[in-house]
Write a protein that holds these residues in place. Structure first.
Motif, PDB file in Angstrom:
ATOM      1  N   MET A   7      51.932  44.476  39.452  1.00  0.00           N
ATOM      2  CA  MET A   7      50.868  44.319  40.424  1.00  0.00           C
ATOM      3  C   MET A   7      49.513  44.471  39.731  1.00  0.00           C
ATOM      4  N   SER A   8      48.581  43.618  40.103  1.00  0.00           N
ATOM      5  CA  SER A   8      47.259  43.615  39.488  1.00  0.00           C
ATOM      6  C   SER A   8      46.239  44.289  40.392  1.00  0.00           C
ATOM      7  N   ASP A   9      45.234  44.892  39.760  1.00  0.00           N
ATOM      8  CA  ASP A   9      44.137  45.496  40.509  1.00  0.00           C
ATOM      9  C   ASP A   9      43.120  44.442  40.931  1.00  0.00           C
ATOM     10  N   ARG A  10      42.980  43.401  40.111  1.00  0.00           N
ATOM     11  CA  ARG A  10      42.041  42.317  40.410  1.00  0.00           C
ATOM     12  C   ARG A  10      42.671  40.981  40.021  1.00  0.00           C
ATOM     13  N   ILE A  11      42.214  39.926  40.688  1.00  0.00           N
ATOM     14  CA  ILE A  11      42.656  38.569  40.361  1.00  0.00           C
ATOM     15  C   ILE A  11      41.422  37.728  40.091  1.00  0.00           C
ATOM     16  N   LEU A  12      41.446  37.012  38.975  1.00  0.00           N
ATOM     17  CA  LEU A  12      40.382  36.082  38.616  1.00  0.00           C
ATOM     18  C   LEU A  12      40.972  34.676  38.651  1.00  0.00           C
ATOM     19  N   ASP A  13      40.524  33.864  39.593  1.00  0.00           N
ATOM     20  CA  ASP A  13      41.005  32.492  39.691  1.00  0.00           C
ATOM     21  C   ASP A  13      40.003  31.586  38.980  1.00  0.00           C
ATOM     22  N   ALA A  14      40.377  31.166  37.773  1.00  0.00           N
ATOM     23  CA  ALA A  14      39.528  30.288  36.966  1.00  0.00           C
ATOM     24  C   ALA A  14      40.053  28.853  37.003  1.00  0.00           C
ATOM     25  N   SER A  15      40.834  28.536  38.013  1.00  0.00           N
ATOM     26  CA  SER A  15      41.396  27.189  38.161  1.00  0.00           C
ATOM     27  C   SER A  15      40.262  26.174  38.250  1.00  0.00           C
TER      28      SER A  15
ATOM     29  N   GLU B 237      43.324  49.579  34.360  1.00  0.00           N
ATOM     30  CA  GLU B 237      43.389  48.608  35.455  1.00  0.00           C
ATOM     31  C   GLU B 237      43.952  47.297  34.928  1.00  0.00           C
ATOM     32  N   LYS B 238      44.587  46.554  35.825  1.00  0.00           N
ATOM     33  CA  LYS B 238      45.192  45.278  35.434  1.00  0.00           C
ATOM     34  C   LYS B 238      44.467  44.119  36.102  1.00  0.00           C
ATOM     35  N   LEU B 239      44.250  43.076  35.305  1.00  0.00           N
ATOM     36  CA  LEU B 239      43.588  41.858  35.763  1.00  0.00           C
ATOM     37  C   LEU B 239      44.567  40.703  35.636  1.00  0.00           C
ATOM     38  N   GLU B 240      44.729  39.945  36.702  1.00  0.00           N
ATOM     39  CA  GLU B 240      45.526  38.718  36.649  1.00  0.00           C
ATOM     40  C   GLU B 240      44.551  37.545  36.593  1.00  0.00           C
TER      41      GLU B 240
ATOM     42  N   GLY C 157      51.271  23.536  35.162  1.00  0.00           N
ATOM     43  CA  GLY C 157      49.892  23.412  34.716  1.00  0.00           C
ATOM     44  C   GLY C 157      48.982  24.570  35.073  1.00  0.00           C
ATOM     45  N   HIS C 158      49.546  25.631  35.645  1.00  0.00           N
ATOM     46  CA  HIS C 158      48.782  26.839  35.945  1.00  0.00           C
ATOM     47  C   HIS C 158      49.206  27.931  34.969  1.00  0.00           C
ATOM     48  N   PHE C 159      48.246  28.454  34.250  1.00  0.00           N
ATOM     49  CA  PHE C 159      48.496  29.513  33.273  1.00  0.00           C
ATOM     50  C   PHE C 159      48.109  30.843  33.912  1.00  0.00           C
ATOM     51  N   ARG C 160      49.031  31.802  33.843  1.00  0.00           N
ATOM     52  CA  ARG C 160      48.784  33.123  34.428  1.00  0.00           C
ATOM     53  C   ARG C 160      48.895  34.174  33.336  1.00  0.00           C
ATOM     54  N   PHE C 161      47.921  35.055  33.329  1.00  0.00           N
ATOM     55  CA  PHE C 161      47.889  36.153  32.351  1.00  0.00           C
ATOM     56  C   PHE C 161      47.683  37.449  33.118  1.00  0.00           C
TER      57      PHE C 161
END
Length: 75
Positions: A1-9, A31-34, A65-69
């Motif tokens: 589980m992530s603390d924040r999500i950054l959608d750079a799509s 903290e974790k960032l997705e 085509g979606h990269f998740r980190f």
């Protein structure tokens, strides 16, 4: 589980990496960032940056085509 999500799509290189760096700079250690990106360069750029940083790549995957980190913010 992530603390924040950054959608750079939809963002092109180097924006996903730059936005990732900015987001990590505003986070606390542990903290974790997705990050979600569609630019193929992200698959190379983000892990390369993390190798040289205090942050840790927890997980990475590519689907349709979606990269998740998932990145753990370092101290």
């Amino acid at each position: 589980m992530s603390d924040r999500i950054l959608d750079a799509s939809g963002l092109r290189c180097p924006m996903p990496l730059l936005k990732t760096k900015l987001e990590l700079n505003s986070m606390s250690p542990g903290e974790k960032l997705e990050v979600i990106a569609t630019d193929a360069g992200s698959a190379r750029d983000i892990p390369a940056f993390l190798e040289l940083s205090r942050h840790r790549l927890v997980n990475s995957a590519e689907t349709d085509g979606h990269f998740r980190f998932v990145i753990e913010c370092g101290g």
